[in-house]
Design a protein around this motif. Structure first.
Motif, PDB file in Angstrom:
ATOM      1  N   VAL A 230       0.900  -1.170   0.000  1.00 28.64           N
ATOM      2  CA  VAL A 230       0.000   0.000   0.000  1.00 28.64           C
ATOM      3  C   VAL A 230       0.933   1.213   0.000  1.00 28.64           C
ATOM      4  N   ALA A 233      -1.391   6.583   0.885  1.00 29.51           N
ATOM      5  CA  ALA A 233      -2.719   6.512   1.505  1.00 29.51           C
ATOM      6  C   ALA A 233      -3.804   6.393   0.433  1.00 29.51           C
ATOM      7  N   LEU A 236      -5.232   2.796  -0.340  1.00 26.16           N
ATOM      8  CA  LEU A 236      -5.955   1.991   0.662  1.00 26.16           C
ATOM      9  C   LEU A 236      -7.124   1.192   0.066  1.00 26.16           C
ATOM     10  N   LYS A 255      -3.730  -7.403   0.734  1.00 26.27           N
ATOM     11  CA  LYS A 255      -4.335  -6.183   1.275  1.00 26.27           C
ATOM     12  C   LYS A 255      -5.614  -6.503   2.041  1.00 26.27           C
ATOM     13  N   LEU A 259      -5.429  -5.263   5.849  1.00 25.02           N
ATOM     14  CA  LEU A 259      -6.182  -4.059   6.214  1.00 25.02           C
ATOM     15  C   LEU A 259      -7.342  -4.384   7.144  1.00 25.02           C
ATOM     16  N   ALA A 282      -6.304   3.040   9.223  1.00 24.89           N
ATOM     17  CA  ALA A 282      -7.288   2.730   8.191  1.00 24.89           C
ATOM     18  C   ALA A 282      -8.639   2.482   8.842  1.00 24.89           C
ATOM     19  N   TYR A 289     -11.698   1.059   2.287  1.00 24.11           N
ATOM     20  CA  TYR A 289     -10.794   1.544   3.333  1.00 24.11           C
ATOM     21  C   TYR A 289     -10.372   2.967   3.007  1.00 24.11           C
ATOM     22  N   THR A 290     -10.305   3.760   4.041  1.00 22.31           N
ATOM     23  CA  THR A 290      -9.901   5.135   3.868  1.00 22.31           C
ATOM     24  C   THR A 290      -9.064   5.545   5.086  1.00 22.31           C
ATOM     25  N   LEU A 291      -8.437   6.684   4.993  1.00 17.73           N
ATOM     26  CA  LEU A 291      -7.487   7.087   6.026  1.00 17.73           C
ATOM     27  C   LEU A 291      -8.169   7.854   7.152  1.00 17.73           C
TER      28      LEU A 291
END
Ligand SMILES: [Zn+2]
Length: 294
Positions: A230, A233, A236, A255, A259, A282, A289-291
């Motif tokens: 990854v 960011a 993700l 991933k 994740l 995450a 998935y996001t930050l």
């Protein structure tokens, strides 16, 4: 959109009882299409804008861990051995104040000299991760940059790097790892392994078959240095996978596993190639998935 501010040369935080430092070892520009694989440009350029040559700005972030057993350095950037033409093609800007690279500048800012590093761990041996393993001396020879360190990489990755084909050869340069081998400083490992207490390598295949990520656990806090599984960011979301990966569907499954656990257990994720975001957690927003910045 405008690019977010580039991260500083050194950023410091704690993980459990350790101080850890993200050192920005330089900038790199790669083709945006290649960096996002099958994702269409209208989607990825909202996350990272492209320049006139369709390249996006990336970083080469290394991590220095102040471990009880000594200083641990994870990945080493692109080094100082390549030509000006090579630097132009890949948009590499990593020159250091004293003739080596920004990595050495960052270490010096922390009061660390090359001989103070006791352990170097490479996610894999591509030039932008292992280029700083060695340095070019004035007589043209390449010598270990960290002469007191043991260097750890997967045995399978070493074999892969030394048996290239037309698709893989452009990323593997023997001067980044053969001087380490011949100096007797290389400690190849196979599979998951705790290298020093709380610092473990875990196989995360896909970008290359024997890629590894580095898990740091101290006093119940966990961080994961992802490497190229990854890279930023923006990568993700599960299908945002680099075109450079030799096994993209393996990356997808790596991933998916990684994740899920990282989000559930709130691991701090360290992004090697993100030009501005050094780390974050995450979260799954129901779609992807996001930050979550912390
Ligand atoms: Zn890379």
């Amino acid at each position: 959109m405008t690019s977010p501010a580039a991260s500083p040369l050194v950023q410091t935080r704690t993980i459990g009882r350790w101080r850890v430092h993200a050192i920005q070892a330089g900038g790199q520009k790669l083709d945006g299409g290649a960096m996002f694989g099958v994702v269409p440009k209208p989607l990825w350029e909202r996350r990272i804008p492209a320049d006139e040559r369709n390249r996006i700005q990336l970083g080469m972030r290394c991590l220095l861990v102040e471990h009880e057993s000594g200083l641990v350095l994870i990945d080493t950037g692109a080094g100082n051995k390549e030509s000006a033409k090579f630097h132009d093609i890949y948009g590499i800007e990593n020159a250091g104040a004293a003739g080596v690279t920004q990595l050495e500048d960052g270490l010096r800012q922390l009061g660390v000299g090359p001989s103070d590093v006791g352990l170097v761990i490479n996610t894999h041996l591509h030039f932008d991760h292992a280029g700083g393993n060695t340095r070019r001396e004035e007589d043209g020879t390449a010598t270990p940059s960290f002469p007191s360190a043991r260097y750890v990489v997967q045995q399978g990755e070493f074999d892969y790097a030394t048996h290239t084909n037309e698709r893989t050869a452009a990323s593997y340069f023997p001067h980044n790892f053969e001087p380490i081998m011949s100096a007797g400083l290389l400690d190849p490992v196979s599979g998951p392994r705790e290298i020093v207490a709380g610092v473990s390598v875990i196989p995360t295949p896909g970008h290359v078959p024997f890629h590894q990520s580095i898990r740091l656990e101290s006093d119940g806090e966990v961080a994961l240095y992802l490497g190229d599984i990854v890279p930023t960011a923006a990568h993700l979301p599960l299908p945002w996978i680099m075109g450079y990966d030799v096994e993209p569907l393996v990356t997808l499954e790596t991933k998916r596993q990684l994740l899920k656990r990282a989000a559930e257990e709130e691991w701090l994720l360290v992004f090697e190639h993100d030009a501005s975001v050094s780390w974050g957690r995450a979260v799954h927003d129901g779609k992807a998935y996001t930050l979550a910045l912390t």
